[in-house]
Design an enzyme around this catalytic site. Structure first.
Site, PDB file in Angstrom:
ATOM      1  N   LYS A 182      -9.756  10.188   0.783  1.00  0.00           N
ATOM      2  CA  LYS A 182      -8.874   9.203   1.427  1.00  0.00           C
ATOM      3  C   LYS A 182      -7.815   8.720   0.424  1.00  0.00           C
ATOM      4  CE  LYS A 182      -9.035   4.630   3.676  1.00  0.00           C
ATOM      5  NZ  LYS A 182      -7.972   4.742   4.638  1.00  0.00           N
ATOM      6  N   SER A 251       3.307   4.458   7.996  1.00  0.00           N
ATOM      7  CA  SER A 251       2.174   4.234   7.081  1.00  0.00           C
ATOM      8  C   SER A 251       2.070   2.747   6.738  1.00  0.00           C
ATOM      9  CB  SER A 251       2.330   5.052   5.802  1.00  0.00           C
ATOM     10  OG  SER A 251       3.268   4.423   4.946  1.00  0.00           O
TER      11      SER A 251
HETATM   12  O1  PAF Z   1      -2.392   3.767   5.069  1.00  0.00           O
HETATM   13  C1  PAF Z   1      -2.146   4.433   6.092  1.00  0.00           C
HETATM   14  O2  PAF Z   1      -1.136   4.254   6.763  1.00  0.00           O
HETATM   15  C2  PAF Z   1      -3.168   5.481   6.553  1.00  0.00           C
HETATM   16  O3  PAF Z   1      -4.286   5.406   5.713  1.00  0.00           O
HETATM   17  C3  PAF Z   1      -2.626   6.910   6.626  1.00  0.00           C
HETATM   18  C4  PAF Z   1      -3.778   7.901   6.615  1.00  0.00           C
HETATM   19  C5  PAF Z   1      -1.687   7.238   5.504  1.00  0.00           C
HETATM   20  C6  PAF Z   1      -1.990   7.153   7.980  1.00  0.00           C
HETATM   21  O4  PAF Z   1      -0.900   6.347   8.249  1.00  0.00           O
END
Ligand code: PAF
Length: 301
Positions: A182, A251
């Site tokens: 992640k 994001s």
């Molecule tokens: O932080 C985020 O926005 C999410 O974790 C991700 C996976 C980048 C998708 O927008």
């Protein structure tokens, strides 16, 4: 189950709504101190665009003391300051679950005497207006123990409760690898979309491929020092798949910059850079991204 959710952001309200639907749960919400007056109801819009209203029960000190589960859905930088006060008030049998972007030094959680978990979710939701969240994308939840000892039956009950509310949920014995995956995804998508003010899907364009390869080369190197092995090419492919699957999303870091809020850069690229510094390794690309995001935050001030 007696459940307290801390944080009225998109993910906190998503869990609040979903867990409250189960008749066997008593769910309350602890909002941040800046919320001086919370509404009596919160709104939830599902993926089919149906909006429902839910009475908002605010958490009392006694709810926190008697909670079976406390689900902390805060920005990563708000977690460390919360831990000492949680440690004082919360019973040792309470399961404390942290759901956030970025990585926090595991040592910080040792002030707690409770079983502590991290919950990694790929469900997407966004705040439409304060106390109104919309579930924008179906996902999966991985949960794993980060410190403390978990009582088996209690752990199974907690996971079942979460899985009934917002499926699917898997317990992971090796959550550190999933956390690094992640983190790698966030190290790429978040700063590139924030700096270039683009949606997630736009990072697949040729112009970003060299930069993505460099960011991930550095992440692979530092993850290895933490005992997590990635194949560089496979990791690039994973990140690009997430970008395609969330192509239209803004994001979280881009949203923070656009809304002139502090970002989680210190716990994303900054986390990798700090680990590297302790190993006397310089990470050119990740350090550059930290500087660029901090410059954007500074301009917003
Ligand atoms: O932080 C985020 O926005 C999410 O974790 C991700 C996976 C980048 C998708 O927008």
């Amino acid at each position: 189950m007696n459940i307290v959710i801390i944080g009225q952001g998109a993910i906190g309200l998503l869990w609040y709504h979903k867990l409250s639907k189960q008749a066997s749960n008593q769910v309350s919400l602890q909002c941040s101190a800046r919320i001086t007056q919370a509404p009596k109801h919160s709104l939830f819009t599902d993926r089919e665009n149906h909006t429902t209203s839910q009475p908002l029960t605010l958490a009392t000190a006694s709810d926190l003391q008697t909670a079976d589960v406390i689900l902390v859905c805060l920005k990563s930088y708000n977690i460390a300051p919360l831990l000492p006060s949680l440690a004082k008030i919360v019973s040792t049998s309470t399961s404390v679950i942290f759901c956030h972007n970025g990585m926090i030094n595991p040592q910080q959680f040792l002030v707690l005497n409770q079983p502590c978990y991290t919950l990694l979710t790929t469900h997407a939701s966004k705040i439409i207006e304060p106390f109104h969240t919309k579930h924008t994308g179906l996902g999966h939840n991985d949960i794993g123990l980060i410190c403390g000892d978990a009582e088996r039956t209690q752990q199974e009950k907690v996971i079942q409760c979460l899985a009934e509310a917002l499926p699917t949920v898997s317990f992971s014995e090796n959550i550190n690898t999933k956390q690094w995956l992640k983190l790698a995804i966030n190290c790429v998508i978040n700063p590139i979309t924030a700096i270039n003010n683009i949606a997630n899907g736009a990072i697949v364009h040729t112009q970003f491929q060299q930069q993505i390869a460099m960011i991930l080369k550095e992440v692979v190197l530092i993850a290895e020092h933490d005992g997590v092995l990635f194949d560089h090419q496979q990791l690039i492919a994973r990140v690009l798949t997430v970008a395609k699957n969330t192509a239209d999303n803004c994001s979280s870091m881009r949203s923070d910059i656009l809304q002139q809020r502090r970002t989680e850069i210190d716990d994303i690229n900054g986390y990798v850079v700090n680990l590297a510094k302790r190993l006397n390794i310089t990470l050119v690309e990740n350090e550059r991204l930290v500087r660029e995001i901090k410059a954007l935050e500074y301009n917003n001030e």
